[in-house]
Design an enzyme around this catalytic site. Structure first.
Site, short mmCIF file in Angstrom:
data_model
loop_
_atom_site.label_atom_id
_atom_site.label_comp_id
_atom_site.label_asym_id
_atom_site.label_seq_id
_atom_site.Cartn_x
_atom_site.Cartn_y
_atom_site.Cartn_z
N ARG A 1 -8.04 -43.66 -98.98
CA ARG A 1 -7.21 -44.33 -97.76
C ARG A 1 -6.23 -43.34 -97.57
O ARG A 1 -5.52 -42.39 -98.38
CB ARG A 1 -6.68 -45.58 -98.07
CG ARG A 1 -7.62 -46.63 -98.50
CD ARG A 1 -6.81 -47.70 -99.12
NE ARG A 1 -7.48 -48.48 -100.34
CZ ARG A 1 -7.08 -49.24 -101.44
NH1 ARG A 1 -5.85 -49.69 -101.26
NH2 ARG A 1 -7.66 -49.65 -102.22
N ARG B 1 -7.24 -64.83 -109.16
CA ARG B 1 -6.57 -63.69 -108.47
C ARG B 1 -6.92 -63.97 -106.83
O ARG B 1 -8.02 -64.15 -106.32
CB ARG B 1 -7.14 -62.26 -108.83
CG ARG B 1 -6.41 -61.22 -107.85
CD ARG B 1 -6.94 -60.06 -108.50
NE ARG B 1 -6.27 -59.07 -107.92
CZ ARG B 1 -6.15 -57.66 -108.19
NH1 ARG B 1 -7.24 -57.14 -108.95
NH2 ARG B 1 -5.36 -56.74 -107.85
N GLY C 1 -1.82 -43.46 -113.58
CA GLY C 1 -0.73 -43.36 -114.06
C GLY C 1 -0.70 -43.43 -115.91
O GLY C 1 0.20 -43.10 -116.32
N GLU C 2 -1.68 -44.24 -116.26
CA GLU C 2 -1.82 -44.12 -117.66
C GLU C 2 -2.38 -43.14 -118.46
O GLU C 2 -2.38 -42.93 -119.42
CB GLU C 2 -2.52 -45.29 -117.81
CG GLU C 2 -1.90 -46.79 -117.65
CD GLU C 2 -3.04 -48.01 -117.62
OE1 GLU C 2 -3.79 -48.02 -118.37
OE2 GLU C 2 -2.64 -48.93 -116.99
N ASN D 1 -11.79 -63.39 -110.79
CA ASN D 1 -11.40 -62.40 -109.71
C ASN D 1 -12.66 -62.31 -108.78
O ASN D 1 -13.44 -61.50 -109.13
CB ASN D 1 -10.86 -61.01 -110.17
CG ASN D 1 -10.60 -59.97 -109.17
OD1 ASN D 1 -10.65 -60.53 -108.03
ND2 ASN D 1 -10.17 -58.75 -109.51
N ARG E 1 -10.21 -37.22 -112.38
CA ARG E 1 -10.86 -36.50 -112.94
C ARG E 1 -11.69 -35.34 -112.38
O ARG E 1 -11.59 -34.19 -112.82
CB ARG E 1 -11.77 -37.39 -114.12
CG ARG E 1 -11.12 -38.19 -114.96
CD ARG E 1 -11.96 -39.16 -115.43
NE ARG E 1 -11.99 -40.40 -114.64
CZ ARG E 1 -12.50 -41.41 -114.72
NH1 ARG E 1 -12.63 -41.98 -116.10
NH2 ARG E 1 -12.53 -42.36 -113.87
N LEU F 1 -0.48 -46.34 -110.07
CA LEU F 1 -1.68 -45.30 -109.42
C LEU F 1 -3.10 -45.44 -109.90
O LEU F 1 -3.29 -45.17 -110.99
CB LEU F 1 -0.99 -44.02 -110.00
CG LEU F 1 0.63 -43.67 -109.71
CD1 LEU F 1 0.91 -42.39 -110.29
CD2 LEU F 1 0.92 -43.79 -108.22
N ASP G 1 -12.08 -39.57 -107.34
CA ASP G 1 -11.67 -39.75 -108.73
C ASP G 1 -10.92 -38.46 -109.17
O ASP G 1 -11.38 -37.26 -109.17
CB ASP G 1 -13.08 -39.66 -109.58
CG ASP G 1 -12.87 -40.32 -110.81
OD1 ASP G 1 -11.96 -39.61 -111.65
OD2 ASP G 1 -13.11 -41.29 -111.37
N HIS H 1 -0.64 -55.32 -105.31
CA HIS H 1 -0.70 -54.92 -106.74
C HIS H 1 0.57 -55.76 -107.26
O HIS H 1 1.31 -55.52 -108.41
CB HIS H 1 -0.42 -53.58 -107.07
CG HIS H 1 -1.62 -52.67 -106.66
ND1 HIS H 1 -1.09 -51.61 -106.09
CD2 HIS H 1 -3.00 -52.69 -106.59
CE1 HIS H 1 -2.57 -51.04 -105.75
NE2 HIS H 1 -3.44 -51.80 -106.21
P1 ADP Z 1 -8.59 -49.72 -109.64
O1 ADP Z 1 -8.46 -50.72 -110.49
O2 ADP Z 1 -7.51 -49.71 -108.33
O3 ADP Z 1 -10.10 -49.70 -109.07
P2 ADP Z 1 -7.88 -48.08 -111.74
O4 ADP Z 1 -6.31 -48.55 -112.06
O5 ADP Z 1 -8.83 -48.39 -112.77
O6 ADP Z 1 -8.42 -48.42 -110.27
O7 ADP Z 1 -7.95 -46.40 -111.45
C1 ADP Z 1 -8.92 -45.73 -111.06
C2 ADP Z 1 -8.68 -44.22 -110.89
O8 ADP Z 1 -8.01 -43.71 -112.02
C3 ADP Z 1 -9.89 -43.35 -111.02
O9 ADP Z 1 -10.06 -43.10 -109.57
C4 ADP Z 1 -9.69 -42.19 -111.75
O10 ADP Z 1 -9.03 -41.16 -110.75
C5 ADP Z 1 -8.30 -42.35 -112.62
N1 ADP Z 1 -8.50 -42.22 -113.84
C6 ADP Z 1 -8.85 -42.86 -115.02
N2 ADP Z 1 -9.17 -42.41 -116.04
C7 ADP Z 1 -8.56 -41.11 -115.84
C8 ADP Z 1 -8.36 -40.00 -116.76
N3 ADP Z 1 -8.55 -39.97 -117.80
N4 ADP Z 1 -7.97 -38.88 -116.21
C9 ADP Z 1 -7.55 -38.75 -114.84
N5 ADP Z 1 -7.73 -40.06 -113.99
C10 ADP Z 1 -8.39 -41.09 -114.58
#
Ligand code: ADP
Length: 398
Positions: A241, A90, A333-334, A7, A285, A209, A283, A180
């Site tokens: 964004r 990618r 989402g996860e 990537n 969190r 997400l 973020d 995506h």
């Molecule tokens: P990308 O691949 O688009 O850079 P990710 O799929 O890794 O992003 O998602 C990143 C986002 O996931 C972070 O901005 C964070 O807000 C959120 N995130 C990751 N772990 C957690 C968690 N344990 N609790 C809440 N949000 C989380």
């Protein structure tokens, strides 16, 4: 069969080497600061991590350093680069040309180049990565381009056409492309397998997400609609964004704040979203922590994200005549049970019976988070874009 996934960004090349027969990651890492100074972080499975700060003047040198690390006698994981059966890249934008991944040839490279205006930050870097691999790997090693936009190419014209003067849309190839795609394709297929259902029979809403967030409506095994557009700025509000806003805000702010087109672009892409609203962070969190401590704007940003996501889910159910499955994936989402619950709250009217017990505390695991009696099955399916790229690559070269 061993597949290298790359990537490539403008100054970086993230990589993973897969043994595709077992799905194991043999090594992964990132070549960063290419053209600046250079830092290679390399993590081989079962061996010690390794960092090199040898100069990396260009992508060709970076790819060579990655290959050298993979065959190194101390921390290498293969004996010879000829063991790499193919490389999966990618690639951000395939324009209207590709609805599937393709083996790279001169025509493919020409089209990736033709799509530079649509993905000005990514496509040039993706092509540099492909050409660097061609230069450095044994002649004839197949390269596969896996496009972020490809999965969405099945959308009907009524979903992808913008209500602009038609001639201008044609002249500049302006339309909804969506992004995506590798993740939406992967989790939509994976959820059908996970539920033991036939992919083509399901109406699936996939919710990716992460830092960037997008949704897709998948029916009859095809993407019918998606929330990102010509660029990854459209759809739900994201980390930094705006997502969809009234387009008249753009000239309004440009006039009143005396902003150039580039400055406006930066404002929309880098200074807005949940960070712009909360003034706290992009973020989730940090946002959840601030909201728990009583920060009202952090709570507002979280509420907006959930509300906008819920509206997209509802609109996709309307577009498909219902939904059988809603899937949550990617960082937010996860990992965030609260956000999944907030986005599903109020969807009882369309047959969602959310299962708090299954959802609470669930992180990074495939699971069903709706009740057995729920008409719509809500799931968490961790995405794995690199593995999906490796699988696509294997499928094409086999
Ligand atoms: P990308 O691949 O688009 O850079 P990710 O799929 O890794 O992003 O998602 C990143 C986002 O996931 C972070 O901005 C964070 O807000 C959120 N995130 C990751 N772990 C957690 C968690 N344990 N609790 C809440 N949000 C989380």
């Amino acid at each position: 069969m061993k597949i290298l996934v790359i990537n490539c960004g403008s100054s970086s090349a993230k990589f993973q080497l897969f043994d595709i027969d077992t799905g194991a990651v043999l090594a992964k890492g990132n070549a960063e600061r290419i053209g600046i100074d250079g830092k290679l972080t390399y993590k081989p499975a079962g061996k010690e991590d390794f960092v090199s700060t040898e100069p990396m003047p260009d992508h060709k040198v970076a790819v060579q350093m990655i290959l050298d690390a993979l065959v190194d006698k101390d921390h290498g994981v293969i004996a010879d680069v000829s063991e790499i059966a193919a490389v999966g890249h990618r690639v951000l934008h395939g324009g209207k040309y590709y609805s599937e991944s393709v083996i790279v040839d001169d025509d493919v490279k020409r089209i990736i180049r033709e799509c530079f205006p649509l993905g000005p930050l990514h496509n040039p870097a993706n092509l540099i990565g492909i050409e660097a691999c061609e230069d450095v790997l044994p002649a004839g090693t197949p390269q596969v381009a896996v496009f972020d936009t490809a999965f969405h190419q099945t959308m009907p014209a009524k979903a992808y056409t913008y209500a602009l003067p038609y001639e201008l849309s044609e002249k500049y190839s302006i339309r909804r492309y969506g992004f995506h795609g590798t993740s939406h394709r992967y989790v939509s297929h994976r959820v059908a397998d996970f539920l033991g259902k036939n992919y083509e029979d399901l109406k699936i809403i996939t919710c990716h997400l992460g830092n960037g967030s997008s949704f897709a409506a998948v029916k009859d095994g095809k993407c019918q609609d998606t929330s990102m557009g010509l660029t990854p700025l459209a759809g739900i509000c994201m980390g930094t964004r705006t997502g969809d806003i009234d387009p008249a805000i753009v000239p309004f702010l440009m006039k009143n704040e005396n902003l150039s087109a580039d400055e406006m672009d930066t404002l929309l892409n880098k200074k807005s979203g949940v960070e712009g609203v909360s003034g706290v962070s992009s973020d989730f969190r940090d946002l959840e922590k601030a909201a728990n401590e009583g920060n009202e704007r952090a709570q507002l940003a979280l509420d907006m994200f959930a509300y906008q996501g819920k509206k997209i889910i509802g609109s996709y159910a309307a577009a498909m005549g219902g939904a059988d499955v809603i899937v949550f994936t990617a960082g937010i989402g996860e990992n965030t049970d609260k956000m999944r619950k907030a986005m599903c709250e109020g969807l009882e009217y369309m047959g969602v019976e959310f299962d708090d017990e299954a959802n609470n505390g669930l992180r990074g695991k495939e699971a069903i988070i709706s009740k057995p009696s729920s008409k719509v099955t809500v799931c968490v399916i961790p995405t794995n874009e690199e593995l999906a790229i490796a699988q696509e690559t294997e499928r094409l070269v086999r």
